[in-house]
Each structure stands twice: as C-alpha cells, then as structure tokens.
Enzyme design. Structure first.
Site, PDB file in Angstrom:
ATOM      1  N   ASP A 157       0.840  -1.202   0.000  1.00 47.61           N
ATOM      2  CA  ASP A 157       0.000   0.000   0.000  1.00 47.61           C
ATOM      3  C   ASP A 157       0.878   1.256   0.000  1.00 47.61           C
ATOM      4  OD1 ASP A 157      -2.458  -1.677   0.548  1.00 47.61           O
ATOM      5  OD2 ASP A 157      -1.265  -2.109   2.320  1.00 47.61           O
ATOM      6  N   HIS A 185      -4.712  -3.432   6.311  1.00 48.47           N
ATOM      7  CA  HIS A 185      -4.506  -3.688   4.878  1.00 48.47           C
ATOM      8  C   HIS A 185      -5.857  -4.097   4.283  1.00 48.47           C
ATOM      9  CE1 HIS A 185      -3.023  -4.973   1.046  1.00 48.47           C
ATOM     10  NE2 HIS A 185      -3.534  -6.176   1.236  1.00 48.47           N
TER      11      HIS A 185
HETATM   12  P1  NAD Z   1      -2.186 -18.365  -4.216  1.00 48.69           P
HETATM   13  O1  NAD Z   1      -3.536 -18.947  -4.039  1.00 48.69           O
HETATM   14  O2  NAD Z   1      -1.551 -18.296  -5.565  1.00 48.69           O
HETATM   15  O3  NAD Z   1      -1.161 -19.155  -3.290  1.00 48.69           O
HETATM   16  C1  NAD Z   1      -1.439 -19.456  -1.967  1.00 48.69           C
HETATM   17  C2  NAD Z   1      -0.687 -20.722  -1.633  1.00 48.69           C
HETATM   18  O4  NAD Z   1      -0.846 -20.962  -0.236  1.00 48.69           O
HETATM   19  C3  NAD Z   1      -1.228 -21.956  -2.360  1.00 48.69           C
HETATM   20  O5  NAD Z   1      -0.165 -22.587  -3.052  1.00 48.69           O
HETATM   21  C4  NAD Z   1      -1.780 -22.827  -1.246  1.00 48.69           C
HETATM   22  O6  NAD Z   1      -1.590 -24.213  -1.489  1.00 48.69           O
HETATM   23  C5  NAD Z   1      -0.926 -22.359  -0.069  1.00 48.69           C
HETATM   24  N1  NAD Z   1      -1.501 -22.637   1.252  1.00 48.69           N
HETATM   25  C6  NAD Z   1      -2.801 -22.631   1.623  1.00 48.69           C
HETATM   26  N2  NAD Z   1      -2.908 -23.023   2.900  1.00 48.69           N
HETATM   27  C7  NAD Z   1      -1.664 -23.245   3.349  1.00 48.69           C
HETATM   28  C8  NAD Z   1      -1.137 -23.680   4.584  1.00 48.69           C
HETATM   29  N3  NAD Z   1      -1.916 -23.967   5.614  1.00 48.69           N
HETATM   30  N4  NAD Z   1       0.205 -23.815   4.700  1.00 48.69           N
HETATM   31  C9  NAD Z   1       1.012 -23.551   3.649  1.00 48.69           C
HETATM   32  N5  NAD Z   1       0.568 -23.144   2.456  1.00 48.69           N
HETATM   33  C10 NAD Z   1      -0.750 -23.003   2.305  1.00 48.69           C
HETATM   34  O7  NAD Z   1      -2.242 -16.927  -3.542  1.00 48.69           O
HETATM   35  P2  NAD Z   1      -1.212 -15.714  -3.687  1.00 48.69           P
HETATM   36  O8  NAD Z   1      -1.609 -14.886  -4.853  1.00 48.69           O
HETATM   37  O9  NAD Z   1       0.183 -16.201  -3.593  1.00 48.69           O
HETATM   38  O10 NAD Z   1      -1.616 -14.857  -2.390  1.00 48.69           O
HETATM   39  C11 NAD Z   1      -1.356 -15.356  -1.123  1.00 48.69           C
HETATM   40  C12 NAD Z   1      -2.041 -14.477  -0.068  1.00 48.69           C
HETATM   41  O11 NAD Z   1      -1.483 -13.169  -0.067  1.00 48.69           O
HETATM   42  C13 NAD Z   1      -3.543 -14.283  -0.274  1.00 48.69           C
HETATM   43  O12 NAD Z   1      -4.159 -14.359   0.999  1.00 48.69           O
HETATM   44  C14 NAD Z   1      -3.642 -12.867  -0.810  1.00 48.69           C
HETATM   45  O13 NAD Z   1      -4.906 -12.298  -0.548  1.00 48.69           O
HETATM   46  C15 NAD Z   1      -2.548 -12.206  -0.022  1.00 48.69           C
HETATM   47  N6  NAD Z   1      -2.049 -10.923  -0.524  1.00 48.69           N
HETATM   48  C16 NAD Z   1      -1.693  -9.994   0.409  1.00 48.69           C
HETATM   49  C17 NAD Z   1      -1.197  -8.773   0.009  1.00 48.69           C
HETATM   50  C18 NAD Z   1      -0.791  -7.722   1.016  1.00 48.69           C
HETATM   51  O14 NAD Z   1      -0.434  -6.612   0.593  1.00 48.69           O
HETATM   52  N7  NAD Z   1      -0.786  -7.979   2.322  1.00 48.69           N
HETATM   53  C19 NAD Z   1      -1.061  -8.514  -1.367  1.00 48.69           C
HETATM   54  C20 NAD Z   1      -1.412  -9.484  -2.282  1.00 48.69           C
HETATM   55  C21 NAD Z   1      -1.904 -10.704  -1.860  1.00 48.69           C
HETATM   56  C1  LMR Z   2      -3.724  -6.555  -2.624  1.00 45.66           C
HETATM   57  O1  LMR Z   2      -3.677  -5.541  -1.913  1.00 45.66           O
HETATM   58  O2  LMR Z   2      -3.291  -6.552  -3.791  1.00 45.66           O
HETATM   59  C2  LMR Z   2      -4.350  -7.813  -2.085  1.00 45.66           C
HETATM   60  O3  LMR Z   2      -4.370  -7.791  -0.694  1.00 45.66           O
HETATM   61  C3  LMR Z   2      -5.725  -7.990  -2.666  1.00 45.66           C
HETATM   62  C4  LMR Z   2      -6.341  -9.304  -2.250  1.00 45.66           C
HETATM   63  O4  LMR Z   2      -7.510  -9.269  -1.817  1.00 45.66           O
HETATM   64  O5  LMR Z   2      -5.674 -10.353  -2.369  1.00 45.66           O
END
Ligand code: NAD
Ligand code: LMR
Length: 325
Positions: A157, A185
């Site tokens: 962010d 967030h």
């Molecule tokens: P994704 O679905 O591509 O990958 C998530 C992975 O986590 C999968 O491979 C899944 O098998 C694994 N997983 C699920 N449960 C698990 C567990 N108990 N132990 C280990 N691994 C496990 O998702 P992504 O695009 O990589 O995003 C991951 C997370 O990050 C999501 O929750 C998304 O919303 C979040 N995110 C946060 C921000 C931020 O700024 N904070 C930004 C973008 C995404």
């Molecule tokens: C982001 O800020 O890009 C993510 O947290 C959005 C989401 O919901 O995975």
C-alpha cells in the site's frame, strides 16, 4: 552465517515471484547466504518441488539449500525469517466469519510452530489476507516470542501511494519522503499525505484537496481490487516486491530522514488500542521497528485512522469470539 528463511504458500503466485529474489540476495543483502524452507499443503508439494528445481537451475551463489515440507514444525525449525504468505482465499458465498475461521486454522498452528521451533531472533511477516488479523492470531499463539517480531504487510500500500503521488506530481518516487499508511490492509486503510514530503514541502499542500480525498485515497485503498479486476488474479509480483522491501528495511534499517509503513503490534501510540496489529509510520533501528512519534493528527486524519482501527478491533473481536485468540 546462513539465514534460514521459511516461506509458506511457496507454490502460490506470490511464492513464485518471491523465492527467486530471496535466493538472489534481495531480501537480506548481497553477502548473506540463505537456506530456504518451503511450507505447502500436501496437494501443492509437487508444485513446490517444481519451483525448487527451478531455483536449483539458477545456481544462485547465496542459496545454500532448499527444504520442502507440509509440516509446520519442520518448516519453522531454526528459522530466522518467516514469510507467511499461504492463506485461505475468500470464495463465493463465504462469510467473513468463515474466512477468519479458515485462516485461524492456518495461522494458529503456524504461530505455535514458530513459538516451538524458530530461532530466537525470528522475524515474522504475514502477507496472507486478512493480513493484520492473521498476524494477530499467529502472534497470540506464540507467547514465548516477543510480540514485536510479528508484523503484517502494508508496504505494498505504501509503495502504491508513492507511485500514485509520483505520477500526479511528475516527480521521481525518490523525491517523496515520510509517506504513511495507517490502519488495516483493507479498503479502510488511510494513506496520509499530510505528513508526506516532496522536496521538503508537505505533499497535501501540493495537490488539490478534492484529488487527495476523492481520487488518491480510494485509488490506493482499492488498488488490490483493481488489480484483481484487471489481472483476474490478485497482485503477486508487486506483493512479493513489497515483502522484500519490508524485511530488507526491518533487518538493514530505514534511511535517515525518511520512514516507511508496517503493521506492527500497537503500543497505544496515536490512540490505537494496545495489542492490535495496525499500520503506522515506522523506522527500523538496530533491527527493530519503532513507531515515529509526535506527529500532529488533524480531525480529517483522526477520523480516517479511527475508522480503519475500528475495523481491526471488529476483526479482533470476531476471532476472539471464534476462540481463535
Ligand atoms: P495463491 O492462491 O496463488 O497461493 C497461496 C498458496 O498458499 C497456495 O499454493 C496454497 O496451497 C498455499 N496454502 C494454503 N494453505 C496453506 C497452509 N496452511 N500452509 C502452507 N501453504 C498453504 O495466492 P497468492 O496470490 O500467492 O496470495 C497469497 C495471499 O497473499 C492471499 O491471501 C492474498 O490475498 C494475499 N495478498 C496480500 C497482500 C498484502 O499486501 N498484504 C497482497 C497481495 C496478496
Ligand atoms: C492486494 O492488496 O493486492 C491484495 O491484498 C488484494 C487481495 O484481496 O488479495
């Protein structure tokens, strides 16, 4: 000394964008050898193995080894840096309580495994959403680890706010200092231009107030949703980049005359209730985050911070009610 870095959700989108940068030295520095530990759920172990094969094929000089497991106790054994990326995404028909509950089932046991197995200097960054509350759940399951080692990511962010302001003013991002993201967030977050500076001037005085309130704040706060809409998947490379930035700043310090944003356990500063994990303006000194003190908060900013903090309190109360903390 080799630093052990554990990445959960290693076979996911963010994992794929993150692991290669960790192994090439961007997380900790160009002289720091790393041992990677990849934690995945059982059905995704094969995909994690594929990513590990590719990591091998890069022949990174700093990469000393890779472990792959579905056992949190093994994954966090001796770990120095834990990047909790894997989470249960919201699916159709899922209520907020279901989402919090599903994630409690992940972050509670992972917090306990960190408590029981990680190195004494462990630092934890939670990326998986809802990141602040997942970090709170993990932290509450790790009573032997100092609470300030648990953080959640608002650096993405923060970087989004820098980029939006930079294009608005036509200045390089490096001219912008003291940007802050306050709160959660989520769409309630508050990107603050009243303390940000551009060439020594207050950013809020360089832009139209309508743009600040009606364009800048919602654009930054809803950027995650806009990326999902455009890409058909949530941000991955930019999220991985922000995770690298967060840990790099935490370990190596923030530059003099500037600060960054991170969600850390509140000590009650700025009226944010003690114990919740909320984003603040922070500096890192000697490997520890410190909240920047003494900023004047006007009524507009007060209202925005309070609204996001209220959401965090509601999430905390919901996970308490579910018995997750
Ligand atoms: P994704 O679905 O591509 O990958 C998530 C992975 O986590 C999968 O491979 C899944 O098998 C694994 N997983 C699920 N449960 C698990 C567990 N108990 N132990 C280990 N691994 C496990 O998702 P992504 O695009 O990589 O995003 C991951 C997370 O990050 C999501 O929750 C998304 O919303 C979040 N995110 C946060 C921000 C931020 O700024 N904070 C930004 C973008 C995404
Ligand atoms: C982001 O800020 O890009 C993510 O947290 C959005 C989401 O919901 O995975």
């Amino acid at each position: 000394m080799t630093v052990k870095v554990t990445v959960t959700g290693a076979a996911g989108q963010i994992g794929y964008a993150l692991l290669f940068r960790i192994a090439s030295g961007h997380l900790l520095g160009p002289d720091v050898p790393v041992q990677l530990s990849l934690l995945e759920i059982t059905p995704a172990l094969k995909a994690a193995e594929g990513t590990a094969m590719e990591l091998d094929d890069c022949a990174f000089p700093l990469l000393k080894g890779i472990d792959i497991t579905d056992d949190p106790n093994y994954a966090f054994n001796g770990t120095n840096v834990a990047l909790l990326v894997g989470a249960r995404p919201r699916t159709a028909g899922m209520e907020r309580g279901d989402l919090l509950s599903a994630n409690g089932g992940i972050f509670g046991p992972q917090g306990r495994a960190i408590n029981d197995n990680a190195a004494d200097d462990v630092r934890v960054l939670v990326v998986g959403n809802p990141a602040n509350t997942n970090a709170l759940i993990a932290q509450r399951h790790a009573p032997d680890v100092p609470a300030d080692r648990f953080t959640a990511m608002t650096r993405l962010d923060h970087n989004r706010a820098l980029s939006q302001l930079s294009s608005k003013l036509g200045v390089p991002v490096t001219d912008i200092k003291k940007m802050t993201i306050w709160g959660n967030h989520s769409a309630t977050q508050y990107p603050d231009l009243y303390h940000a500076e551009v060439g020594g001037k207050i950013a809020a005085e360089l832009v139209d107030q309508d743009w600040l309130k009606d364009t800048f704040i919602p654009t930054v706060a809803k950027r995650g949703a806009a990326i999902i809409e455009a890409r058909g998947a949530s941000s991955a490379a930019s999220a991985a980049n922000a995770a690298i930035d967060h840990v790099h700043s935490w370990v190596n310090g923030t530059p003099e005359g500037d600060w960054t944003s991170a969600a850390i356990v509140s000590d009650g500063s700025y009226g944010v209730p003690e114990g919740i994990i909320s984003s603040f303006p922070v500096v890192s000194r000697n490997g520890q985050w410190e909240i920047v003190q003494g900023l004047d908060i006007d009524d507009f900013s007060r209202g925005k911070i309070d609204a996001s903090v209220k959401e965090l309190q509601e999430e905390r109360d919901a996970v308490k009610e579910l018995g997750l903390i």
